[in-house]
Design a protein around this motif. Structure first.
Motif, mmCIF file in Angstrom:
data_model
loop_
_atom_site.group_PDB
_atom_site.id
_atom_site.type_symbol
_atom_site.label_atom_id
_atom_site.label_comp_id
_atom_site.label_asym_id
_atom_site.label_seq_id
_atom_site.Cartn_x
_atom_site.Cartn_y
_atom_site.Cartn_z
ATOM 1 N N LEU A 42 0.818 -1.207 0.000
ATOM 2 C CA LEU A 42 0.000 0.000 0.000
ATOM 3 C C LEU A 42 0.852 1.257 0.000
ATOM 4 C CD1 LEU A 42 -2.803 1.312 0.168
ATOM 5 C CD2 LEU A 42 -2.673 1.086 2.655
ATOM 6 N N VAL A 43 1.939 1.286 0.749
ATOM 7 C CA VAL A 43 2.737 2.515 0.846
ATOM 8 C C VAL A 43 3.456 2.841 -0.458
ATOM 9 C CG1 VAL A 43 3.066 2.301 3.343
ATOM 10 C CG2 VAL A 43 4.777 1.328 1.799
ATOM 11 N N ASN A 44 3.501 1.898 -1.392
ATOM 12 C CA ASN A 44 4.099 2.184 -2.697
ATOM 13 C C ASN A 44 3.230 3.108 -3.539
ATOM 14 O OD1 ASN A 44 6.388 0.593 -2.303
ATOM 15 N ND2 ASN A 44 5.353 -1.265 -3.006
ATOM 16 N N PHE A 45 1.984 3.301 -3.107
ATOM 17 C CA PHE A 45 1.044 4.115 -3.874
ATOM 18 C C PHE A 45 0.554 5.274 -3.002
ATOM 19 C CE2 PHE A 45 0.830 -0.286 -5.240
ATOM 20 C CZ PHE A 45 1.115 -0.175 -6.599
ATOM 21 N N LYS A 46 1.371 6.307 -2.908
ATOM 22 C CA LYS A 46 1.018 7.448 -2.067
ATOM 23 C C LYS A 46 -0.322 8.037 -2.515
ATOM 24 C CE LYS A 46 4.805 7.605 0.469
ATOM 25 N NZ LYS A 46 4.802 7.331 1.916
ATOM 26 N N LEU A 47 -1.201 8.267 -1.556
ATOM 27 C CA LEU A 47 -2.546 8.746 -1.851
ATOM 28 C C LEU A 47 -2.552 10.266 -1.960
ATOM 29 C CD1 LEU A 47 -4.428 6.379 0.614
ATOM 30 C CD2 LEU A 47 -4.017 6.048 -1.829
ATOM 31 N N ASP A 48 -3.233 10.773 -2.983
ATOM 32 C CA ASP A 48 -3.292 12.211 -3.213
ATOM 33 C C ASP A 48 -4.679 12.573 -3.735
ATOM 34 O OD1 ASP A 48 -3.147 11.108 -5.734
ATOM 35 O OD2 ASP A 48 -1.111 11.793 -6.133
ATOM 36 N N ASN A 49 -4.878 13.849 -4.067
ATOM 37 C CA ASN A 49 -6.170 14.330 -4.573
ATOM 38 C C ASN A 49 -7.308 13.901 -3.645
ATOM 39 O OD1 ASN A 49 -4.998 15.451 -6.953
ATOM 40 N ND2 ASN A 49 -4.943 13.399 -7.860
ATOM 41 N N ILE A 50 -7.167 14.214 -2.365
ATOM 42 C CA ILE A 50 -8.128 13.704 -1.393
ATOM 43 C C ILE A 50 -9.257 14.688 -1.060
ATOM 44 C CG2 ILE A 50 -6.328 12.242 -0.414
ATOM 45 C CD1 ILE A 50 -6.301 13.999 2.051
ATOM 46 N N ARG A 51 -9.130 15.944 -1.484
ATOM 47 C CA ARG A 51 -10.217 16.903 -1.276
ATOM 48 C C ARG A 51 -11.320 16.668 -2.308
ATOM 49 N NH1 ARG A 51 -9.905 21.415 1.838
ATOM 50 N NH2 ARG A 51 -7.951 21.725 2.975
ATOM 51 N N LEU A 55 -9.025 5.413 -2.560
ATOM 52 C CA LEU A 55 -8.325 4.147 -2.790
ATOM 53 C C LEU A 55 -8.750 3.502 -4.107
ATOM 54 C CD1 LEU A 55 -8.498 2.867 0.875
ATOM 55 C CD2 LEU A 55 -6.388 3.340 -0.377
ATOM 56 N N SER A 56 -10.015 3.628 -4.468
ATOM 57 C CA SER A 56 -10.484 3.081 -5.736
ATOM 58 C C SER A 56 -9.823 3.800 -6.914
ATOM 59 C CB SER A 56 -12.008 3.190 -5.844
ATOM 60 O OG SER A 56 -12.647 2.364 -4.901
ATOM 61 N N SER A 57 -9.675 5.120 -6.812
ATOM 62 C CA SER A 57 -9.000 5.881 -7.865
ATOM 63 C C SER A 57 -7.549 5.445 -8.006
ATOM 64 C CB SER A 57 -9.057 7.385 -7.556
ATOM 65 O OG SER A 57 -10.382 7.857 -7.574
ATOM 66 N N LYS A 58 -6.914 5.172 -6.872
ATOM 67 C CA LYS A 58 -5.521 4.728 -6.905
ATOM 68 C C LYS A 58 -5.405 3.343 -7.528
ATOM 69 C CE LYS A 58 -2.779 6.966 -5.564
ATOM 70 N NZ LYS A 58 -1.841 7.929 -6.204
ATOM 71 N N LEU A 59 -6.361 2.479 -7.239
ATOM 72 C CA LEU A 59 -6.393 1.158 -7.876
ATOM 73 C C LEU A 59 -6.402 1.297 -9.395
ATOM 74 C CD1 LEU A 59 -9.041 -1.162 -6.111
ATOM 75 C CD2 LEU A 59 -6.598 -1.566 -6.305
#
Length: 309
Positions: free
Chosen positions: A200-209, A234-238
């Motif tokens: 999971l940490v390999n995919f830093k989460l962004d655009n959260i607003r 998380l779905s967008s990151k997937l």
């Protein structure tokens, strides 16, 4: 090594007093740690129903319940700036994350639970989930699948009992490697998921607003942070990283989950019977292939009549 992580809050008290025993019965011999995280940060909206009424009662129940199993570790969620920064830097491209989403629903709690688990593999479940099939080795099979396919980010049991034709109702999916009762998704749900922290940490989460103007205005009006739901992020990151969520039944008798779409007095009164029937795979034909408990199983008339008012 796997941690079963269950998120709890004061508003969960009426069902948790019955469902926690059921959930741990299903998974206790498949995991090395059972992490119960308790949320004391009240939000705005229906997520905080009966918060003051249950906050101490729920904690006392959990403290007593935790003594029943040496694998259980009970902690209150730490909202300190230092802990928030630690979690935000590990999983996000920022230095802090909100406590709640735009609806007032949990946000921080999911990532706190993942972060605080002692093991790299974390199986998160919400406190209101039921499990049928009662497989004794589903998690062992899930770990093998996870390690064999680097494209997988999340793994779940089936959502609903298996349907004879091998299909699902009301979900967008594809067949995973054409295997029966294996399904691939480009989205995830925070109700339940098995994840590996390091993957999971390999995919830093962004655009959260949130960029949805209606959601933004509702958040401001209600006094909630204007942030997307974690499962949306998380779905967008997937999808953007061409990763997958895989749901599968596993070897007989398999494992599947059910979620109650409503909360009624009748539902709470009949919880022990509902749990018993699910553990015995005693449910109507209409329940097969569907993730929410159907009307033929539980009478939702009370809840639906209120929605029409």
């Amino acid at each position: 090594m796997i941690t079963l992580q269950i998120s709890l809050a004061p508003s969960d008290y009426p069902h948790a007093v019955h469902l926690l025993t059921h959930q741990i019965k299903v998974f206790e011999k498949q995991v090395d740690e059972i992490l119960l995280t308790y949320d004391t940060h009240k939000s705005k909206g229906h997520f905080s129903n009966n918060w003051e009424l249950n906050i101490d009662k729920m904690w006392d129940f959990l403290v007593d319940f935790s003594k029943s199993n040496i694998k259980i570790r009970l902690i209150k969620i730490d909202y300190s700036k230092s802990k928030n920064r630690e979690i935000s830097q590990r999983y996000f491209s920022r230095n802090n994350i909100p406590a709640k989403d735009w609806r007032g629903g949990p946000f921080y709690t999911y990532f706190f639970g993942i972060n605080e688990a002692k093991n790299d593999y974390v199986f998160h479940i919400d406190s209101d989930l039921f499990f049928g099939g009662m497989s004794k080795n589903w998690l062992e099979q899930a770990l093998k699948l996870y390690n064999d396919d680097k494209q997988i980010l999340f793994i779940n049991p089936l959502a609903g009992p298996p349907k004879a034709d091998g299909e699902l109702i009301g979900q967008i999916y594809s067949k995973y490697k054409n295997k029966p009762f294996y399904f691939a998704f480009k989205s995830m749900s925070t109700r339940l998921f098995l994840v590996n922290k390091e993957r999971l940490v390999n995919f830093k989460l962004d655009n959260i607003r949130t960029r949805n103007i209606v959601h933004f205005l509702k958040a401001i009006f209600r006094g909630n942070p204007p942030f997307k739901l974690p499962e949306e992020i998380l779905s967008s990151k997937l999808e953007s990283n061409q990763m997958l969520r895989v749901d599968f039944k596993g070897d007989e008798p398999g494992l599947w989950s059910l979620h109650p779409p409503y909360r009624t007095s009748g539902f709470y009164d009949n919880l022990p019977e509902i749990i018993n029937r699910i553990e015995l795979n005693d449910f109507p034909e209409s329940q097969k292939g569907f993730y929410d408990i159907v009307d033929e199983f539980v009478d939702w008339t009370e809840a639906k009549s209120k929605l029409k008012m």
